[in-house]
Design a protein around this motif. Structure first.
Motif, mmCIF file in Angstrom:
data_model
loop_
_atom_site.group_PDB
_atom_site.id
_atom_site.type_symbol
_atom_site.label_atom_id
_atom_site.label_comp_id
_atom_site.label_asym_id
_atom_site.label_seq_id
_atom_site.Cartn_x
_atom_site.Cartn_y
_atom_site.Cartn_z
ATOM 1 N N ILE A 144 19.472 -79.799 -72.951
ATOM 2 C CA ILE A 144 18.335 -78.855 -72.850
ATOM 3 C C ILE A 144 17.474 -79.483 -72.107
ATOM 4 N N ASP A 145 17.275 -80.907 -72.178
ATOM 5 C CA ASP A 145 16.422 -81.705 -71.274
ATOM 6 C C ASP A 145 16.631 -81.447 -69.630
ATOM 7 N N ILE A 146 18.075 -81.603 -69.539
ATOM 8 C CA ILE A 146 18.481 -81.344 -68.264
ATOM 9 C C ILE A 146 18.281 -80.361 -67.740
ATOM 10 N N TYR A 147 18.564 -78.982 -68.437
ATOM 11 C CA TYR A 147 18.370 -77.546 -68.016
ATOM 12 C C TYR A 147 16.774 -77.408 -67.708
ATOM 13 N N THR A 148 15.938 -78.171 -68.501
ATOM 14 C CA THR A 148 14.534 -77.618 -68.327
ATOM 15 C C THR A 148 13.630 -79.001 -67.536
ATOM 16 N N THR A 157 26.843 -78.664 -67.170
ATOM 17 C CA THR A 157 26.128 -79.569 -68.161
ATOM 18 C C THR A 157 26.248 -79.088 -69.775
ATOM 19 N N SER A 158 26.556 -77.715 -69.896
ATOM 20 C CA SER A 158 26.692 -77.326 -71.335
ATOM 21 C C SER A 158 27.809 -77.870 -71.886
ATOM 22 N N LEU A 159 28.785 -78.378 -70.942
ATOM 23 C CA LEU A 159 30.111 -78.863 -71.558
ATOM 24 C C LEU A 159 29.977 -80.097 -72.520
ATOM 25 N N PHE A 160 28.772 -80.585 -72.431
ATOM 26 C CA PHE A 160 28.739 -81.865 -73.078
ATOM 27 C C PHE A 160 27.451 -81.783 -74.214
ATOM 28 N N LYS A 161 27.869 -82.595 -75.219
ATOM 29 C CA LYS A 161 26.643 -82.460 -76.410
ATOM 30 C C LYS A 161 25.914 -83.778 -76.235
ATOM 31 N N GLY A 162 26.452 -84.707 -75.719
ATOM 32 C CA GLY A 162 25.737 -86.196 -75.446
ATOM 33 C C GLY A 162 26.274 -86.857 -74.374
ATOM 34 N N ASN A 163 25.398 -87.960 -74.162
ATOM 35 C CA ASN A 163 25.771 -89.068 -73.373
ATOM 36 C C ASN A 163 24.884 -90.383 -73.436
ATOM 37 N N ILE A 164 25.836 -91.517 -73.118
ATOM 38 C CA ILE A 164 25.096 -92.700 -73.184
ATOM 39 C C ILE A 164 25.110 -93.157 -71.502
ATOM 40 N N PHE A 165 23.824 -93.318 -70.963
ATOM 41 C CA PHE A 165 23.793 -93.913 -69.613
ATOM 42 C C PHE A 165 23.437 -95.382 -69.588
ATOM 43 N N SER A 166 24.393 -96.025 -69.150
ATOM 44 C CA SER A 166 23.971 -97.607 -68.914
ATOM 45 C C SER A 166 23.641 -97.997 -67.716
ATOM 46 N N SER A 167 22.619 -98.686 -67.364
ATOM 47 C CA SER A 167 22.310 -99.106 -66.182
ATOM 48 C C SER A 167 22.589 -100.630 -66.003
ATOM 49 N N VAL A 176 25.640 -65.378 -79.430
ATOM 50 C CA VAL A 176 24.676 -66.643 -79.696
ATOM 51 C C VAL A 176 23.445 -66.697 -79.188
ATOM 52 N N ASP A 177 22.687 -66.947 -80.285
ATOM 53 C CA ASP A 177 20.939 -66.959 -79.716
ATOM 54 C C ASP A 177 20.731 -68.397 -79.326
ATOM 55 N N LYS A 178 20.747 -68.663 -78.021
ATOM 56 C CA LYS A 178 20.529 -70.098 -77.508
ATOM 57 C C LYS A 178 19.062 -70.352 -77.017
ATOM 58 N N THR A 179 18.076 -69.202 -76.982
ATOM 59 C CA THR A 179 16.616 -69.466 -76.996
ATOM 60 C C THR A 179 15.872 -70.251 -77.743
ATOM 61 N N GLN A 180 16.259 -70.205 -79.299
ATOM 62 C CA GLN A 180 15.598 -70.889 -80.069
ATOM 63 C C GLN A 180 15.777 -72.394 -79.965
ATOM 64 N N ASP A 181 16.983 -72.824 -79.630
ATOM 65 C CA ASP A 181 17.519 -74.236 -79.389
ATOM 66 C C ASP A 181 16.417 -74.631 -78.070
ATOM 67 N N ALA A 182 16.672 -73.924 -77.086
ATOM 68 C CA ALA A 182 15.737 -74.359 -75.892
ATOM 69 C C ALA A 182 14.117 -74.536 -76.178
ATOM 70 N N ILE A 183 13.738 -73.556 -76.965
ATOM 71 C CA ILE A 183 12.301 -73.755 -77.474
ATOM 72 C C ILE A 183 12.016 -74.931 -78.231
ATOM 73 N N ASN A 184 13.007 -75.215 -79.273
ATOM 74 C CA ASN A 184 12.700 -76.359 -80.224
ATOM 75 C C ASN A 184 12.705 -77.752 -79.573
ATOM 76 N N ASN A 185 13.894 -77.889 -78.527
ATOM 77 C CA ASN A 185 14.000 -79.037 -77.715
ATOM 78 C C ASN A 185 12.816 -79.218 -76.721
ATOM 79 N N ASN A 186 12.160 -78.206 -76.525
ATOM 80 C CA ASN A 186 11.096 -78.376 -75.511
ATOM 81 C C ASN A 186 9.719 -78.855 -76.247
ATOM 82 N N LEU A 187 9.511 -78.613 -77.550
ATOM 83 C CA LEU A 187 8.436 -78.960 -78.164
ATOM 84 C C LEU A 187 8.123 -80.426 -78.543
#
Length: 740
Positions: free
Chosen positions: A127-131, A196-206, A729-740
């Motif tokens: 959701i972070d990435i999409y928004t 992007t929606s294929l993945f549920k999480g990530n670890i980015f190591s710099s 599937v109602d994906k809108t509520q997930d988008a809103i909750n992650n935006n708050l």
């Protein structure tokens, strides 16, 4: 009579007081008193609670041998046997901290994790990435708004802390992804191939990443694919650029699922609407499709498969810098396929993670020149590659916060390069073994110690790479981490010359971090130093067709370099209602003597200062999310380097103008709150570089150095409009909750 009664009362009172024994003591942890510890005689009602200094005192009439218990929710329970006779008892207790996964400090130097386990400080969830305005829904683009990642627009890849785009690797469920980015032409960056929606999480190591991963001098991005969907769904998306559709079918038992998707993209319409900087004689277009299945075993294990293919084409025409012809043309045909199969299963105290992947990639570039509408001087660069990866990791928990893991990995590459009269073949099998342990000494101190060994059949060499990381909690919300690692990487196959005796390139990472995390807020400060050794040195080879076909051939491992810097990251979801924002800043001081550089120079992909600001606001009344992002980067250096008398020399050099871009995206959710609706729709409007800043990525020079042209984005300002519909599937509520 009264006298006798008084005597009896006094006598029994004396006897009763005599039978009461006082038990006192102090409870400490690391020589400091601990309050609120419950101290009781087991199987009785006698006891007390420690005060602020850890002292306790109570009386009892019990006699004989008893067990005294000390109980506190943050410490291990203690039981001590005492003997109660005719004298008061003095007994002290030293507590041991209760270790658990929730309270334990975690090593985080060099890495940022976004997953279900890290919701409090999660960064860059899907959701972070999409928004994130300007990210275009791509994981790699969204990472540009984090510290440590350089803004490089003319080529694909993650440019991390002074490293090239090829020095950072991307993994899916533990397996290496070769060719994560789409094929492209010189001067235009390829896009992410994976949704992007294929993945549920990530670890980015710099930097300083785990011993489970290798063959990357600078950084690693570990992507974790989704497991089972919540329910069956159908999705459809349409815009002036693309059209796509997909479905996911969840079984009635909810233990398995399968799905497919397909899409088509074409930039032709947008090229007619906007004033493009790039003259696309054939607008970029592509086909893609994928399929997946997921099976949950009866014992809780998971088997997952994902397969995809894509093809893309484009043609670009540029004004020639040479006097012999008017225009230079390049045509691209690209093909790619990728398959990933992973298995996760627990066997008693052991957890097995195994996976294999196969990928095939072909990039066919045809160069030509044009004079008076006639093409001439045709040539071709054809890259063909097959790649196989296999990896197995066995993990065993030692206690709640300690673990031991080990395994092996095989990476096979078979590549062919055809360039005019040049034909290169490259085959290599990299065999790796690794071991790593997580050591939790307490809730305040932990360590990660690992080692990785690799052997390259092509180089006929073996390396051993130790890794070490420590973490310590300074205070309730403050932690500090330190990481060190030695990292190796094979030379890129495109530079390899069969006559050159080459070895591994290597880098050393030193990272120090201080972090404060509270609910809704996160602050990170990081300092790093990287030392590069045995980097590849090359010379230019320029066939007759022109400057666009310049290639470099390796001749030694004599290169070196360094990168050092400071980074700051602040994210706040709490201070302002319905507003989520973050700020990242990176300072980078880097120099390299590698490839065709004649001396040690600041790399042309490294910016000294980079600042990014991202802000997101959801307005419930309007059912609309408004997202802004801004990036500033100090102008990078550029060089015109040629080979003269078997020596590389700098013919032209300078500094680019500073990079600036303000981006806007708006998401409208018309079906907000309609839980009984059958379809849920999201409208998206995105404007990149809304102010129209004319950014420059570099310069191309003529063969004699007298003429030059700028390397610029395909378009200064780009507008995207799209509609996405989800059935089931109602994906809108997930988008809103992650935006708050």
């Amino acid at each position: 009579m009264k006298t006798k009664l008084l005597f009896l009362v006094s006598f029994f009172s004396f006897i009763l007081s005599f039978s009461q024994i006082k038990i006192t003591g102090k409870v400490t942890f690391k020589n400091r008193g601990v309050s609120e510890v419950n101290v009781t005689l087991k199987d009785t009602y006698d006891g007390a609670t420690t005060d602020l200094q850890g002292n306790f005192s109570f009386e009892t009439s019990e006699k004989g041998s008893h067990i005294l218990t000390f109980v506190h929710p943050k410490y291990n329970d203690i039981e001590k046997t005492i003997l109660i006779a005719d004298q008061d008892v003095l007994i002290n207790a030293e507590l041991k901290e209760q270790i658990n996964e929730i309270d334990a400090v975690v090593v985080s130097a060099g890495s940022i994790e976004a997953s279900d386990k890290k919701r409090a400080t999660a960064l860059l969830t899907p959701i972070d990435i999409y928004t994130t305005a300007g990210a275009d829904g791509q994981i790699s683009s969204a990472l540009n708004y984090l510290p440590g990642v350089q803004k490089v627009g003319e080529t694909e890849g993650l440019f991390v802390r002074g490293g090239t785009g090829t020095e950072s690797k991307i993994f899916m469920d533990g397996s290496l992804i070769n060719n994560y980015f789409s094929n492209s032409v010189p001067g235009i960056a390829g896009r992410d191939r994976f949704n992007t929606s294929l993945f549920k999480g990530n670890i980015f190591s710099s930097g300083g990443y785990s011993a489970l991963y290798g063959q990357a001098l600078s950084g690693a991005l570990m992507l974790e694919s989704v497991d089972l969907p919540d329910q069956t769904s159908y999705d459809f998306g349409v815009s002036p650029i693309f059209v796509n559709g997909s479905f996911q079918k969840l079984s009635d038992s909810k233990n398995s699922s399968f799905g497919v998707s397909a899409g088509y993209s074409n930039l032709n319409l947008m090229q007619k609407i906007f004033n493009f900087n790039t003259d696309f004689i054939n607008a970029p277009q592509g086909f893609n499709g994928d399929a997946n299945f997921r099976i949950k075993t009866k014992s809780g294990g998971f088997l997952k498969y994902y397969g995809m293919f894509d093809s893309n084409t484009m043609g670009v025409k540029t004004e020639s810098l040479e006097p012999d012809y008017d225009f230079a043309l390049v045509h691209l045909k690209g093909k790619n396929t990728y398959h990933n199969l992973s298995f996760r299963q627990k066997f008693g105290k052991y957890l097995l993670n195994a996976g294999t992947s196969y990928s095939y990639n072909q990039s066919d570039l045809k160069f030509s020149t044009e004079t008076d509408d006639a093409e001439s001087s045709k040539s071709q660069v054809l890259n063909d590659g097959n790649y196989v990866n296999f990896k197995a990791v066995v993990d065993r928990k030692i206690n709640k916060i300690s673990a031991l893991r080990g395994g092996f990995e095989l990476n096979y590459a078979n590549e062919k390069l055809k360039f005019g009269e040049i034909n290169k073949k490259y085959r290599d099998l990299i065999s790796s073994a690794f071991m790593e342990t997580d050591l939790g000494f307490s809730n305040h101190l932990s360590a990660k110690i690992g080692v990785r060994a690799e052997n390259s059949s092509y180089l006929n060499q073996t390396n051993i790479a130790p890794r070490l990381a420590l973490a310590y909690r300074l205070a309730k919300d403050w932690t500090t981490s330190f990481a060190y690692g030695l990292f190796f990487q094979n030379p890129e196959s495109k530079y390899i010359n069969s006559s050159a005796r080459l070895g591994f390139q290597q880098s050393q990472h030193f990272i120090f971090q201080v972090q404060r995390s509270t609910e809704g807020r996160s602050l990170r400060f990081e300092a790093f130093y990287k030392k590069y050794d045995d980097l590849i040195k090359t010379q230019n080879m320029i066939p007759s067709a022109g400057q666009n076909q310049q290639v470099q051939t390796a001749f030694s491992n004599s290169g070196n370099g360094f990168a050092k810097g400071l980074e700051l990251f602040w994210r706040d979801k709490k201070t302002m209602e319905n507003i989520d924002y973050w700020i990242s800043y990176s300072f980078l001081d880097s120099k390299r003597d590698f490839l065709n550089y004649p001396v040690s120079l600041k790399p042309n992909f490294a910016s000294e200062h980079t600042l990014s600001v991202v802000a997101k606001r959801f307005i419930p009344k309007w059912k609309t999310g408004v997202n802004l992002s801004y990036t500033y980067a100090k102008g990078r250096p550029y060089y015109d380097i040629i080979t003269q008398n078997d020596k590389n020399i700098i013919r032209n050099e300078g500094q680019l103008k500073d990079y600036n871009a303000l981006n806007l995206s708006v998401n409208y959710l018309p079906n907000l709150g309609k839980k009984d609706a059958k379809a849920f729709t999201i409208f998206v409007l995105s404007v990149s570089n809304i102010l129209g800043t004319k950014n420059v990525y570099g310069y191309n020079f003529s063969q004699n150095g007298n003429r030059s042209s700028t390397v610029v984005p395909p378009v200064n300002t780009f507008v995207f409009v799209g509609m996405f519909i989800s059935f089931g599937v109602d994906k809108t509520q997930d988008a809103i909750n992650n935006n708050l």
